[in-house]
Design an enzyme around this catalytic site. Sequence first.
Site, mmCIF file in Angstrom:
data_model
loop_
_atom_site.group_PDB
_atom_site.id
_atom_site.type_symbol
_atom_site.label_atom_id
_atom_site.label_comp_id
_atom_site.label_asym_id
_atom_site.label_seq_id
_atom_site.Cartn_x
_atom_site.Cartn_y
_atom_site.Cartn_z
ATOM 1 N N ASP A 182 2.306 -1.336 11.769
ATOM 2 C CA ASP A 182 0.978 -1.718 11.260
ATOM 3 C C ASP A 182 0.635 -3.168 11.587
ATOM 4 O O ASP A 182 -0.492 -3.612 11.332
ATOM 5 C CB ASP A 182 0.921 -1.512 9.747
ATOM 6 C CG ASP A 182 0.904 -0.035 9.385
ATOM 7 O OD1 ASP A 182 0.607 0.793 10.270
ATOM 8 O OD2 ASP A 182 1.193 0.281 8.223
ATOM 9 N N ARG B 88 -7.174 -3.707 9.383
ATOM 10 C CA ARG B 88 -6.201 -4.647 9.954
ATOM 11 C C ARG B 88 -6.757 -5.362 11.181
ATOM 12 O O ARG B 88 -6.375 -6.500 11.471
ATOM 13 C CB ARG B 88 -4.895 -3.918 10.282
ATOM 14 C CG ARG B 88 -4.264 -3.265 9.042
ATOM 15 C CD ARG B 88 -2.792 -2.996 9.208
ATOM 16 N NE ARG B 88 -2.323 -2.083 8.180
ATOM 17 C CZ ARG B 88 -2.083 -2.406 6.905
ATOM 18 N NH1 ARG B 88 -2.255 -3.647 6.487
ATOM 19 N NH2 ARG B 88 -1.670 -1.497 6.043
ATOM 20 N N ARG C 44 -8.486 11.939 12.449
ATOM 21 C CA ARG C 44 -7.050 11.686 12.649
ATOM 22 C C ARG C 44 -6.234 12.982 12.631
ATOM 23 O O ARG C 44 -6.587 13.943 11.951
ATOM 24 C CB ARG C 44 -6.547 10.682 11.591
ATOM 25 C CG ARG C 44 -7.235 9.326 11.789
ATOM 26 C CD ARG C 44 -6.725 8.285 10.846
ATOM 27 N NE ARG C 44 -5.343 7.953 11.104
ATOM 28 C CZ ARG C 44 -4.612 7.164 10.321
ATOM 29 N NH1 ARG C 44 -5.148 6.648 9.233
ATOM 30 N NH2 ARG C 44 -3.371 6.882 10.636
ATOM 31 N N LYS D 10 0.831 -1.204 0.000
ATOM 32 C CA LYS D 10 0.000 0.000 0.000
ATOM 33 C C LYS D 10 0.868 1.257 0.000
ATOM 34 O O LYS D 10 0.616 2.182 -0.765
ATOM 35 C CB LYS D 10 -0.919 -0.046 1.229
ATOM 36 C CG LYS D 10 -1.927 1.071 1.304
ATOM 37 C CD LYS D 10 -3.209 0.622 1.997
ATOM 38 C CE LYS D 10 -3.054 0.466 3.493
ATOM 39 N NZ LYS D 10 -2.938 1.758 4.182
#
Length: 439
Positions: free
Chosen positions: A316, A393, A124, A23
Amino acid sequence: MSRSFRVAPGGSLSGTFRVPGDKSISHRSVMLGAIADGVTEITGFLEGADAISTMQIFRALGVRIDGPQAGRVTVHGVGLHGLRAPAGPLDCGNAGTAMRLLMGLLAGQRFESTLVGDESLSARPMRRVAEPLAAMGARIETRDGCPPVRILPVEALRGIRYPLPMASAQVKSALLLAGLYARGETTVIEPAPTRDHTERMLGGFGVAVRREGAAVTLRGGQSLRATGIDVPADISSAAFFLVGATIAAGSDLLLQHVGMNPTRTGVLAILRLMGADIEVRNEREAGGEPVADLRVRAAALRGIAVPPELVPLAIDEFPALFVAAACARGRTVVSGAAELRVKESDRIAVMAEGLRALGIDATPTPDGMVIEGRGEQAAVFAPGAVYAHADHRIAMSFAMAALRAEGELAVHDAANVATSFPAFEALARSAGLRIESQA
Ligand code: S3P
């Protein structure tokens, strides 16, 4: 749109396949291709919603882009000063990388633009990018530090020397991209190494980027020369399968052409410290990035204190690593990972809530988590329902937990799996996960 996974317990993972393209590299390939002179051909591009958002944005900025078709994308670069004013707001969807890197790229343009995002992205923090960009002379407005982000035109930026307050590749990259439009040199100093795809790829486009210890420097005004980019498979997507195969007895998987950039392989180091059996085969180079095939077989894991220097290199992968920790014998302690609180969700809070719902003793801390592993049990997780809070995720990590569950797991709010891994369900099913989904 809402989607839930229902995953029946047990099973193992086997087979040979390639997970989708990286990504981070996919976003950057379109961005740099767009401002290069000439035509950039990309293969292995991630056809997920996040990278597609970046493509659509550059189309709105006047760049012709063909594809994606079976991972091929052709970007007809317009040169450093060739972007055009967009007709409306630029929608980054769920993609923090798109928004933060674009803030840097658009800060030096002579037209106004506005970046918007979905509900998660709109919460965010963007000040971490807006503030240093303002120090470079950019004019940026946010809503209390969050999107939408309005970028006003400027004549030129000026280079700065900026010590990053947090280990963030997105902030580093935004400043380097702004630095292309700045007078003089821009230097970013990292508190810890973070992914270096921007620096590597700028090098591939012919831009001189200097690395001196923790400092990265480039001089403004350099033009980019189009190039070919072969995007490796995303180690962050591979991570779900690395964990799944490790925790499920009898598993044996070969993951092909996985990106092995040393700023991204923290997950391998952490899993190995826990006792995982991962073999790195056929190491080679593809398009300026190291790649390899990873063979992973089931292994008994032990709990560890995760070394803090590995945290940014696996940032991540913690949702998947928390699932692995629950399947280890003994306690796992993660600290120094406060950044997890400002990802697509608050990954400390959401993972702790989900693990506890499945009977795991997981205690969130301000900057990490303490997990009491249940590795001595064949079935580690109690049956139940968890909520991914629209975080891709987290949804994929809990799906893998079913391999060691006592009964069915329901994973709700999983639609955003499409942002990074649209084929996850089909691929996981073909590897042996007993997964179904419903809208
Ligand atoms: C990314 C950097 C990291 C990572 C994100 C992708 C990038 O974010 O979590 O998924 O492509 O530069 P931070 O820069 O916020 O650490």
